[in-house]
Write a protein that holds these residues in place. Sequence first.
Motif, PDB file in Angstrom:
ATOM      1  N   PRO A  67       0.815  -1.217   0.000  1.00  0.00           N
ATOM      2  CA  PRO A  67       0.000   0.000   0.000  1.00  0.00           C
ATOM      3  C   PRO A  67       0.851   1.271   0.000  1.00  0.00           C
ATOM      4  O   PRO A  67       0.452   2.291  -0.542  1.00  0.00           O
ATOM      5  N   ARG A  68       2.032   1.197   0.563  1.00  0.00           N
ATOM      6  CA  ARG A  68       2.925   2.363   0.603  1.00  0.00           C
ATOM      7  C   ARG A  68       3.354   2.782  -0.803  1.00  0.00           C
ATOM      8  O   ARG A  68       3.450   3.967  -1.104  1.00  0.00           O
ATOM      9  N   PHE A  69       3.597   1.817  -1.691  1.00  0.00           N
ATOM     10  CA  PHE A  69       3.958   2.146  -3.071  1.00  0.00           C
ATOM     11  C   PHE A  69       2.808   2.885  -3.751  1.00  0.00           C
ATOM     12  O   PHE A  69       3.014   3.896  -4.415  1.00  0.00           O
ATOM     13  N   ALA A  70       1.595   2.391  -3.565  1.00  0.00           N
ATOM     14  CA  ALA A  70       0.419   3.056  -4.145  1.00  0.00           C
ATOM     15  C   ALA A  70       0.271   4.478  -3.587  1.00  0.00           C
ATOM     16  O   ALA A  70      -0.061   5.413  -4.323  1.00  0.00           O
ATOM     17  N   GLU A  71       0.554   4.642  -2.302  1.00  0.00           N
ATOM     18  CA  GLU A  71       0.474   5.958  -1.681  1.00  0.00           C
ATOM     19  C   GLU A  71       1.517   6.904  -2.270  1.00  0.00           C
ATOM     20  O   GLU A  71       1.232   8.073  -2.548  1.00  0.00           O
ATOM     21  N   LEU A  72       2.730   6.397  -2.498  1.00  0.00           N
ATOM     22  CA  LEU A  72       3.785   7.227  -3.086  1.00  0.00           C
ATOM     23  C   LEU A  72       3.422   7.661  -4.502  1.00  0.00           C
ATOM     24  O   LEU A  72       3.677   8.802  -4.889  1.00  0.00           O
ATOM     25  N   LEU A  73       2.835   6.764  -5.265  1.00  0.00           N
ATOM     26  CA  LEU A  73       2.388   7.134  -6.613  1.00  0.00           C
ATOM     27  C   LEU A  73       1.354   8.252  -6.547  1.00  0.00           C
ATOM     28  O   LEU A  73       1.393   9.197  -7.345  1.00  0.00           O
ATOM     29  N   LYS A  74       0.447   8.150  -5.612  1.00  0.00           N
ATOM     30  CA  LYS A  74      -0.594   9.178  -5.457  1.00  0.00           C
ATOM     31  C   LYS A  74       0.033  10.532  -5.117  1.00  0.00           C
ATOM     32  O   LYS A  74      -0.349  11.558  -5.672  1.00  0.00           O
ATOM     33  N   VAL A  75       1.011  10.523  -4.226  1.00  0.00           N
ATOM     34  CA  VAL A  75       1.694  11.763  -3.844  1.00  0.00           C
ATOM     35  C   VAL A  75       2.411  12.363  -5.052  1.00  0.00           C
ATOM     36  O   VAL A  75       2.332  13.575  -5.295  1.00  0.00           O
ATOM     37  N   LEU A  76       3.096  11.540  -5.814  1.00  0.00           N
ATOM     38  CA  LEU A  76       3.814  12.040  -6.998  1.00  0.00           C
ATOM     39  C   LEU A  76       2.849  12.550  -8.065  1.00  0.00           C
ATOM     40  O   LEU A  76       3.144  13.540  -8.737  1.00  0.00           O
ATOM     41  N   ARG A  77       1.707  11.902  -8.215  1.00  0.00           N
ATOM     42  CA  ARG A  77       0.702  12.382  -9.175  1.00  0.00           C
ATOM     43  C   ARG A  77       0.201  13.772  -8.800  1.00  0.00           C
ATOM     44  O   ARG A  77      -0.192  14.550  -9.669  1.00  0.00           O
ATOM     45  N   GLY A  78       0.188  14.075  -7.520  1.00  0.00           N
ATOM     46  CA  GLY A  78      -0.246  15.391  -7.077  1.00  0.00           C
ATOM     47  C   GLY A  78       0.777  16.480  -7.346  1.00  0.00           C
ATOM     48  O   GLY A  78       0.438  17.660  -7.395  1.00  0.00           O
ATOM     49  N   ARG A  79       2.016  16.093  -7.539  1.00  0.00           N
ATOM     50  CA  ARG A  79       3.082  17.088  -7.757  1.00  0.00           C
ATOM     51  C   ARG A  79       3.527  17.189  -9.216  1.00  0.00           C
ATOM     52  O   ARG A  79       3.988  18.250  -9.644  1.00  0.00           O
ATOM     53  N   PHE A  80       3.430  16.108  -9.968  1.00  0.00           N
ATOM     54  CA  PHE A  80       3.902  16.087 -11.354  1.00  0.00           C
ATOM     55  C   PHE A  80       2.732  15.892 -12.316  1.00  0.00           C
ATOM     56  O   PHE A  80       1.749  15.242 -11.984  1.00  0.00           O
ATOM     57  N   ASP A  81       2.882  16.446 -13.518  1.00  0.00           N
ATOM     58  CA  ASP A  81       1.853  16.259 -14.545  1.00  0.00           C
ATOM     59  C   ASP A  81       1.824  14.827 -15.060  1.00  0.00           C
ATOM     60  O   ASP A  81       0.770  14.298 -15.363  1.00  0.00           O
ATOM     61  N   PHE A  82       3.004  14.231 -15.180  1.00  0.00           N
ATOM     62  CA  PHE A  82       3.113  12.855 -15.675  1.00  0.00           C
ATOM     63  C   PHE A  82       4.026  12.055 -14.753  1.00  0.00           C
ATOM     64  O   PHE A  82       5.079  12.545 -14.357  1.00  0.00           O
ATOM     65  N   VAL A  83       3.615  10.827 -14.450  1.00  0.00           N
ATOM     66  CA  VAL A  83       4.405   9.907 -13.647  1.00  0.00           C
ATOM     67  C   VAL A  83       4.629   8.655 -14.498  1.00  0.00           C
ATOM     68  O   VAL A  83       3.667   7.971 -14.848  1.00  0.00           O
ATOM     69  N   ILE A  84       5.876   8.408 -14.853  1.00  0.00           N
ATOM     70  CA  ILE A  84       6.223   7.248 -15.682  1.00  0.00           C
ATOM     71  C   ILE A  84       6.946   6.245 -14.812  1.00  0.00           C
ATOM     72  O   ILE A  84       7.912   6.597 -14.124  1.00  0.00           O
ATOM     73  N   VAL A  85       6.475   4.995 -14.823  1.00  0.00           N
ATOM     74  CA  VAL A  85       7.075   3.956 -14.002  1.00  0.00           C
ATOM     75  C   VAL A  85       7.775   2.968 -14.925  1.00  0.00           C
ATOM     76  O   VAL A  85       7.136   2.314 -15.750  1.00  0.00           O
ATOM     77  N   ASP A  86       9.096   2.883 -14.787  1.00  0.00           N
ATOM     78  CA  ASP A  86       9.906   1.927 -15.561  1.00  0.00           C
ATOM     79  C   ASP A  86       9.925   0.622 -14.781  1.00  0.00           C
ATOM     80  O   ASP A  86      10.336   0.578 -13.631  1.00  0.00           O
ATOM     81  N   THR A  87       9.458  -0.436 -15.430  1.00  0.00           N
ATOM     82  CA  THR A  87       9.401  -1.756 -14.803  1.00  0.00           C
ATOM     83  C   THR A  87      10.137  -2.761 -15.687  1.00  0.00           C
ATOM     84  O   THR A  87      10.484  -2.462 -16.824  1.00  0.00           O
ATOM     85  N   PRO A  88      10.366  -3.974 -15.150  1.00  0.00           N
ATOM     86  CA  PRO A  88      11.057  -4.994 -15.978  1.00  0.00           C
ATOM     87  C   PRO A  88      10.287  -5.310 -17.252  1.00  0.00           C
ATOM     88  O   PRO A  88       9.102  -5.216 -17.310  1.00  0.00           O
TER      89      PRO A  88
END
Length: 88
Positions: A67-88
């Motif tokens: 849940p902490r990862f999901a929370e961090l994404l939410k926080v970043l979405r509030g500060r940045f216009d775009f959030v890109i997650v690089d995954t394997p």
Amino acid sequence: VVLIDADFRKPRVHELFGLPADEPGLAAAVDGDADIFAVVKPTPVEQLSVVPCGPRPDAPAELLSSPRFAELLKVLRGRFDFVIVDTP
């Protein structure tokens, strides 16, 4: 824009931007060992920040499904216009 290196098995975003691999990054922020905005790093590319992986965690799947990862994404979405997650 913020680019997050969530490839905990073979992180490379830090290499692309010349950042050290041993500084706290996403893994530390998800674990609660670092503030998310402390691990957001500027880049030479205008209006692009990165969140490097940092030292590789022992249980990467657990971090990404927490849940902490999901929370961090939410926080970043509030500060940045775009959030890109690089995954394997």
